[in-house]
Scaffold this active site. Structure first.
Site, short mmCIF file in Angstrom:
data_model
loop_
_atom_site.label_atom_id
_atom_site.label_comp_id
_atom_site.label_asym_id
_atom_site.label_seq_id
_atom_site.Cartn_x
_atom_site.Cartn_y
_atom_site.Cartn_z
N ASP A 214 -10.96 -7.26 28.90
CA ASP A 214 -9.51 -7.06 28.84
C ASP A 214 -9.00 -6.56 30.19
O ASP A 214 -9.65 -5.73 30.83
CB ASP A 214 -9.21 -6.03 27.74
N GLU A 240 -10.18 -11.77 31.53
CA GLU A 240 -8.75 -12.04 31.35
C GLU A 240 -8.04 -11.69 32.66
O GLU A 240 -7.80 -10.53 32.97
CB GLU A 240 -8.19 -11.20 30.20
C1 LM2 Z 1 -4.18 -6.71 28.03
N1 LM2 Z 1 -4.71 -7.55 28.80
O1 LM2 Z 1 -4.75 -7.39 30.11
C2 LM2 Z 1 -4.00 -7.00 26.60
O2 LM2 Z 1 -4.24 -8.36 26.31
C3 LM2 Z 1 -2.61 -6.56 26.25
O3 LM2 Z 1 -2.30 -6.90 24.93
C4 LM2 Z 1 -2.51 -5.05 26.49
O4 LM2 Z 1 -1.19 -4.58 26.28
C5 LM2 Z 1 -2.86 -4.71 27.92
N2 LM2 Z 1 -3.74 -5.58 28.56
C6 LM2 Z 1 -3.50 -3.33 27.95
O5 LM2 Z 1 -4.78 -3.40 27.37
C7 LM2 Z 1 -0.91 -4.11 24.98
C8 LM2 Z 1 0.58 -4.23 24.67
C9 LM2 Z 1 1.36 -3.13 25.35
C10 LM2 Z 1 0.78 -1.77 25.00
C11 LM2 Z 1 -0.66 -1.77 25.51
C12 LM2 Z 1 -1.39 -0.46 25.24
O6 LM2 Z 1 1.06 -5.49 25.09
O7 LM2 Z 1 2.73 -3.18 24.86
O8 LM2 Z 1 1.52 -0.76 25.61
O9 LM2 Z 1 -1.40 -2.78 24.82
O10 LM2 Z 1 -1.43 -0.17 23.87
C13 LM2 Z 1 2.05 0.25 24.73
C14 LM2 Z 1 3.56 0.32 24.83
C15 LM2 Z 1 3.95 0.72 26.24
C16 LM2 Z 1 3.31 2.05 26.62
C17 LM2 Z 1 1.78 1.92 26.41
C18 LM2 Z 1 1.05 3.23 26.66
O11 LM2 Z 1 4.11 -0.96 24.50
O12 LM2 Z 1 5.38 0.86 26.31
O13 LM2 Z 1 3.56 2.35 28.00
O14 LM2 Z 1 1.47 1.51 25.06
O15 LM2 Z 1 1.38 4.18 25.68
C19 LM2 Z 1 4.22 3.54 28.28
#
Ligand code: LM2
Ligand code: CA
Length: 493
Positions: A214, A240
């Site tokens: 990831d 990725e």
């Molecule tokens: C990836 N690949 O590089 C994953 O495929 C993707 O789905 C992940 O993002 C990202 N990298 C980090 O592993 C997802 C999602 C984000 C989410 C993060 C962390 O798309 O929206 O972020 O996972 O859970 C969320 C909140 C964001 C916040 C963060 C940290 O949406 O606003 O940032 O958590 O608390 C302050």
């Protein structure tokens, strides 16, 4: 009007089904050699117990070679799907299942001929600012994960006001600052590398065949190479690395030690389908901005792009099946089909039980009815008739070269030499298309409408699910949005 079902007069259909379904190496059907299964499927946010059932009931029989599952490690608590991407420890204990359930899944999938690929979140830990307790009870703070990582194990890039990545034009920021506040591991440190390596070894001991790395773009390729260099030979590494125009970190840097998800593939295909006509259907043949075919994992969408990029998704129904069919018919890369759940809120997690554990039914094989899906319902793309039919088509096509395509109006089609023909109509009008072919004259079952015909327990198809080949030409009549595909083993007697 009744639709008479034509049976294929194939000798010992049962035995043929068995030989097609067997994973691993190539097989023979009659005198025809078919290719080994190579297609993967991403089963997004599916609990281990359901993945095991999917392997046995759907994936193995359809001929999928591997399944990519969601992250297995302990995460922060919460119902959003993305909690999976905020590790708290490397205990294999999460809302998707227990360590024992994970091990049982890999064993049952392997038995069904399907290898499991784990999603390894190793660039970072949590993005939480307050201290908390993870799903399995581990205490943590942003830079402190007792027994695993302490503040000195993290990058503190000092390049931006809050240490967050601000400029994707800076390699140093992309790889040593924080991605959306996620505490960034110092992957140049031998101690950190050793701990990540131990986690990957543990996943291998639980029966996985490889790992998706990831956020690999956010880890220096040399660091990934050092970490995976200690794993047994043959371990699949799928990095990725989201290709970004003009960015310094490029997917090519990650090809020396494994495969790479090639985001360009879907970005090239989707706009053409949306436009209703394939203007560059073989993607210029030379595939600029693609890693080499033997390194490329190609996909129509994944859990991030279905929420972010303007591609085609399950919501597009026929057009989505068409995109997947074209990918599966192609001779480029290793395809991975995506299968998740319906959503309107991009953060919404998969349905859970009273204890917060994800629960999901196994899919029934059958046609897509995407308009009927409610939020949280599984899309079951891997079990769609068209997808299963195209998996069989791909094995019959095997290594036969992709011949130059032909078009007429909005319709387009091509042959994999002597083996199989596919035709699509992304346009809004009925189209007729004649595709030159070396297949023998006769009527063939359309595996997109009828599903797999050889591997089926009752091989055959209805009269209106056939395509005629005569005099070196396959004649397709294509409704708007229709995909049609025939192969050499689907000829009716
Ligand atoms: C990836 N690949 O590089 C994953 O495929 C993707 O789905 C992940 O993002 C990202 N990298 C980090 O592993 C997802 C999602 C984000 C989410 C993060 C962390 O798309 O929206 O972020 O996972 O859970 C969320 C909140 C964001 C916040 C963060 C940290 O949406 O606003 O940032 O958590 O608390 C302050
Ligand atoms: Ca990093």
């Amino acid at each position: 009007m009744p639709r008479p079902i034509r049976r294929l007069a194939l000798a010992a259909a049962g035995a043929l089904a068995a030989s097609l379904a067997l994973g691993g190496c190539s097989a023979t059907i009659g005198t025809v050699e078919v290719g080994p299964p190579d297609v993967g499927v991403q089963l997004f946010q599916l609990p281990w117990t359901t993945v095991a059932q999917e392997c046995e009931q759907n994936l193995g029989p359809a001929g999928f070679a591997w399944v990519l599952v969601s992250p297995a490690q302990e995460s922060v608590t919460g119902d959003e799907w993305w909690t999976s991407y905020q590790p708290v420890s490397y205990r294999v204990e999460s809302r998707l299942g227990t360590r024992a359930e994970f091990a049982d899944m890999t064993a049952r999938c392997r038995e069904a001929g399907v290898a499991v690929i784990a999603d390894a979140v190793v660039n970072h830990m949590t993005g939480q600012d307050a201290a908390g307790t993870g799903w399995a009870g581990s205490a943590y703070d942003h830079y402190s994960y007792p027994g695993l990582y302490a503040p000195e194990d993290f990058h503190h890039c000092g390049l931006t006001p809050n240490d967050d990545i601000a400029d994707y034009g800076s390699r140093e920021q992309v790889q040593t600052c924080e991605l959306v506040n996620l505490a960034d591991l110092d992957t140049s440190s031998p101690a950190v590398r050793e701990r990540i390596g131990a986690y990957l070894d543990d996943l291998l001991s639980l029966g996985v065949a490889g790992v998706r790395i990831d956020a690999a773009k956010h880890i220096a390729a040399a660091d990934v190479a050092a970490i995976v260099g200690g794993l047994p030979a043959g371990t699949r590494i799928l990095s990725e690395v989201i290709r970004g125009g003009g960015e310094p970190v490029q997917p090519e840097e990650y090809t020396s030690f494994g495969e790479v998800f090639e985001f360009t593939y879907a970005r090239d295909l989707a706009p053409q389908l949306r436009a209703g006509v394939l203007t560059d259907p073989d993607l210029s043949g030379e595939r600029p901005l693609h890693v080499p075919s033997d390194r490329a994992v190609v996909f129509v969408d994944n859990h991030d792009t279905e929420r972010g990029e303007a591609g085609v998704t399950y919501r597009d129904g026929d057009l989505y099946a068409m995109a997947n069919a074209l990918m599966l018919a192609d001779d480029f890369g290793t395809p991975v089909v995506y299968s998740g759940y319906a959503f309107t809120d991009r953060d919404a997690g998969a349905p859970v039980d009273a204890d917060g554990r994800v629960v999901a039914p196994v899919c029934a094989a059958g046609d897509a009815e995407v308009s009927a899906l409610a939020d949280g319902d599984r899309t079951c793309v891997h079990a769609w008739t068209a997808i299963r039919g195209m998996l069989e088509w791909r094995r019959v096509a095997a290594s036969a070269p992709r011949l130059p395509g032909v078009d007429d109006g909005d319709a387009y089609g091509f042959e994999r030499e002597g083996r199989a023909v596919v035709a699509v109509n992304p346009g809004a009008d009925e189209e007729r298309l004649a595709v030159p072919t070396t297949l023998p004259d006769g009527r063939y079952c359309d595996v997109v409408r009828a599903g797999p015909v050889v591997a089926d327990t009752a091989p055959g198809c209805a009269d209106d699910e056939t395509v005629e080949v005569a005099g070196g030409s396959a004649s397709f009549a294509l409704a708007p949005g229709q995909t049609s595909a025939i192969h050499s083993l689907a000829r009716l007697p």
